[in-house]
Structure formats: structure tokens, C-alpha cells
Design an enzyme around this catalytic site. Structure first.
Site: not given
Length: 202
Positions: A166-168
Site C-alpha cells: 500500500i502507498e500513501i
């Protein structure tokens, strides 16, 4: 002399043909773009991301606690174990794996590679998100990309319980610039959001 004239004629003919071909391709591209604008695809927005997981409970805990998703009801006709979550205008649909090796990422689940498959969430406060990851003991990688125009992109990468990355990011700092002349970018006007039934919370 006759051969030289013939060669010149052939050269001219080729140049004319190449010009006509180029004009035809340009006309075809313009026509395609016009048709797309007149009859755009009836798509509105990303609806959900599906994940096969080794433990629905563990994944629900992760996505609700780390990313703030809300557990919602699923269609009653479903006869398999899973869970639906929703927030930020997008859903995450979890499905229990019947086989330990079916759809669940194998190998080092702590490995982080920004070039690997991932989903990304836009964030308005990267520092607050990083602090949350620290508090929850989530292993993550931080990366900063400095563009030539002076803009900076901040990214946080981490994995869910099954090793899906997951990327933020604050990627909205980048302008969306079409790289070609065909197609037209459509932005959702809010109508993609499903009807929301209140549970009494304020």
C-alpha cells in the site's frame, strides 16, 4: 535519362503517399477523439479493490485500524466468507482464501519495493500518517521524489497482513498532463459515491 526520370517520379510518388498516409492517420486520430468526446464511456470512478486474504479478520483489523476503513454490510446472497469495507469514496472487498497459496502473496511479506504492484491513497497530512504507522508498529518505507519544477512528492510504502503493498502519497501535487492528443480526461462529479445510510454516528 529515362531511368533517372522514372526514379524521380517514384520518389515524388512515395513522398506524396507518405504525406497522404500521415494526413490519413491524423484525420483518423481526430475522428476517434471526436467520437470519444461525443460518446464517452459511461464509467464514473474506481469502485473497489478486491483482495484474497489468509485471514479476513486480520485484514479487517488492519484496514480499519491503520487506514480508517469502515466495515459495511455485504450482499446477503454471497455464500463465501469475506468482508466489505468502505471509506474515502472507494471500497475494499476481502475474500477468504480456501487454499493457503491461493492469491495470497508468498515469500517475504515484509519486503517493500516501490516498483512492485500496489494500491495508493492520496493523503493531506503525510506527517500524521507516518506517526500513525509508528504508533501501530507498521514497518514502512518513506521516499521523497524531487521534480525539476520544484515540486516534491512524499510517499509511504507498507504491506497489509498478506504482503500486498500500500502507498500513501501526496501525488495530487502533480499536475495531470495528457501525454497524447487522443482521449479526454473525465473527473468524477461526486455522483460515483453510493447512497450512505447513517448508523446514528455523528
Amino acid at each position: 535519362m529515362e531511368k533517372e526520370i522514372a526514379d524521380r517520379k517514384a520518389t515524388v510518388d512515395n513522398e506524396v503517399q507518405e504525406k497522404n498516409d500521415g494526413e490519413s492517420e491524423e484525420i483518423t486520430e481526430r475522428e476517434s477523439t471526436r467520437k470519444e468526446e461525443e460518446h464517452p464511456l459511461p464509467l464514473m470512478a474506481l469502485n473497489h479493490v478486491s483482495r484474497v486474504c489468509s485471514s479476513v479478520k486480520d485484514s479487517v483489523d488492519f484496514y480499519t485500524k491503520v487506514l480508517g476503513f469502515v466495515l459495511i454490510e455485504r450482499p446477503q446472497s454471497f455464500d463465501f466468507e469475506g468482508a466489505w469495507l468502505f471509506n474515502y469514496g472507494v471500497g475494499i472487498h476481502l475474500m477468504q482464501s480456501e487454499d493457503e497459496d491461493n492469491g495470497v502473496r508468498q515469500g517475504d511479506k515484509d519486503h517493500l519495493d516501490p516498483l512492485d504492484n500496489h494500491i495508493s491513497f492520496q493523503c493531506e497530512d503525510m506527517e500524521a500518517m507516518e506517526e500513525r504507522l509508528k504508533e501501530l508498529g507498521v514497518k514502512y518505507m518513506r521516499r521523497t521524489l524531487d521534480e525539476e519544477n520544484g515540486e516534491s512528492i512524499e510517499q509511504l510504502f507498507f504491506n497489509d497482513p498478506d504482503g500486498f503493498m500500500i502507498e500513501i502519497c501526496n501525488c495530487e501535487n502533480l499536475k495531470v498532463v495528457p501525454a497524447g492528443s487522443s482521449g479526454r480526461i473525465r473527473l468524477p462529479a461526486g455522483r460515483h459515491n453510493p447512497p450512505l445510510e447513517s448508523n446514528g454516528q455523528k
